[in-house]
Design an enzyme around this catalytic site. Structure first.
Site, short mmCIF file in Angstrom:
data_model
loop_
_atom_site.label_atom_id
_atom_site.label_comp_id
_atom_site.label_asym_id
_atom_site.label_seq_id
_atom_site.Cartn_x
_atom_site.Cartn_y
_atom_site.Cartn_z
N GLY A 80 0.60 -5.01 0.88
CA GLY A 80 -0.57 -5.12 0.02
C GLY A 80 -0.28 -5.88 -1.27
N GLU B 177 4.41 -4.93 7.41
CA GLU B 177 3.58 -3.91 8.09
C GLU B 177 3.97 -3.65 9.54
OE1 GLU B 177 2.41 -6.10 5.96
OE2 GLU B 177 0.84 -5.24 4.72
N ALA C 222 0.86 -1.18 0.00
CA ALA C 222 0.00 0.00 0.00
C ALA C 222 0.90 1.23 0.00
CB ALA C 222 -0.88 -0.02 1.24
#
Ligand code: COA
Length: 261
Positions: free
Chosen positions: A112, A135, A67
């Site tokens: 992502g 993450e 992301a």
């Protein structure tokens, strides 16, 4: 699909090649990329001639590097939930896409990007591919299905290790974990991905679609319900021209000519 900025759709006969094309940012998924992916898969689902999709990333170095961290950095609790839900919706659309979707991973598939590959039905990686869920190193958790789909694919212990360490793994390791089906040289990625997908699409299209439906339905329900659902779909096959053609072709010792009906 003419207004797309970050996602390209090209056709190879009855296959669509969908490319996330934001190469200067390692194809990172900002809100626009996610929205465009949603539009593309929604539109493709309506295409009666389509037999399968290859999903890939532009450039030599990345499938999708996650992301967009610049965008994520501005989120608050409410927008965070929205961002996650929107990504999950689009990735679920891909997972439940009625034709096979193969991720051709040619480089980094992080965060992502790893989650996007996980939402596809089959994954082929190039030798330089790297997978990871980094993450936790950013102080967040995977929010596009990574805490859910990775464990289903590679098992709980391995998924937890990847999720909690945030470390990248090589394509070779990904293959040994069952995260990808095969690893090929970078220059052969698209041709190998296409060859594998064509093995699938040479089969009865309705059967391929319903087999996928049965497998994914089974993930959501109890065993007895999953088996009942499989039987219903199995019976439904008897109403298709494809079944008649497949069996007749076998008995006549020729290749079937499936019409997807
Ligand atoms: N979001 C936003 N931008 C990203 C990005 C992401 N997830 N991943 C890469 N980029 C951008 C970089 O900021 C850089 O942009 P710039 O040239 O404007 O500075 C460009 O893509 C190239 O990346 P760079 O970091 O310079 O390349 P590299 O070869 O040194 O490293 C990666 C490649 C993929 C290892 C590294 O970019 C990285 O770790 N990206 C983040 C991965 C991540 O944590 N993803 C999960 C997000 S939740």
């Amino acid at each position: 699909m003419s207004d797309l900025k970050y996602v390209r759709v090209e056709w190879d006969q009855d296959l669509a090649v969908v490319t996330v094309d934001r190469a200067e940012k390692m194809n990172a998924l900002n809100g626009d990329v996610i929205a465009e992916l949603g539009t593309v898969f929604q539109d493709l689902a309506e295409d009666g001639d389509l037999r399968g999709v290859i999903l890939t990333g532009a450039g030599e170095r990345a499938f999708v590097a996650g992301a967009d961290i610049g965008e994520l950095a501005t989120m608050d609790a409410m927008t965070g939930v929205q961002v996650s839900r929107q990504g999950q919706r689009v990735f679920s659309l891909i997972e439940r896409f009625p034709r096979p979707v193969l991720a051709a991973v040619g480089g980094y598939a992080l965060g992502g990007g790893c989650e996007l590959a996980l939402a596809c039905h089959i994954r082929v990686a190039s030798e330089n591919a790297r997978f990871g869920l980094p993450e936790v190193g950013l102080g967040i958790i995977p929010g596009y299905g990574g805490t859910v789909r990775l464990a289903r694919l590679v098992g709980l212990g391995r998924a937890i290790e990847m999720t909690l360490t945030g470390e990248m793994i090589t394509a070779e390791r990904a293959e040994s974990l069952g995260l990808v089906s095969r690893v090929v040289p970078r220059e052969d990625l698209l041709s190998e991905a296409t060859a594998l997908l064509r093995k699938v699409t040479a089969n009865g299209p309705v059967a391929v679609s319903k087999a996928l439906e049965s497998v994914y339905h089974a993930l959501d329900v109890a065993l007895a319900d999953a088996l009942t659902y499989e039987s219903s779909l199995f019976g439904l096959m008897a109403s298709t021209e494809d079944m008649k053609e497949g069996m007749t072709a076998f008995l006549e010792k020729r290749k079937p000519d499936f019409r997807g009906r």
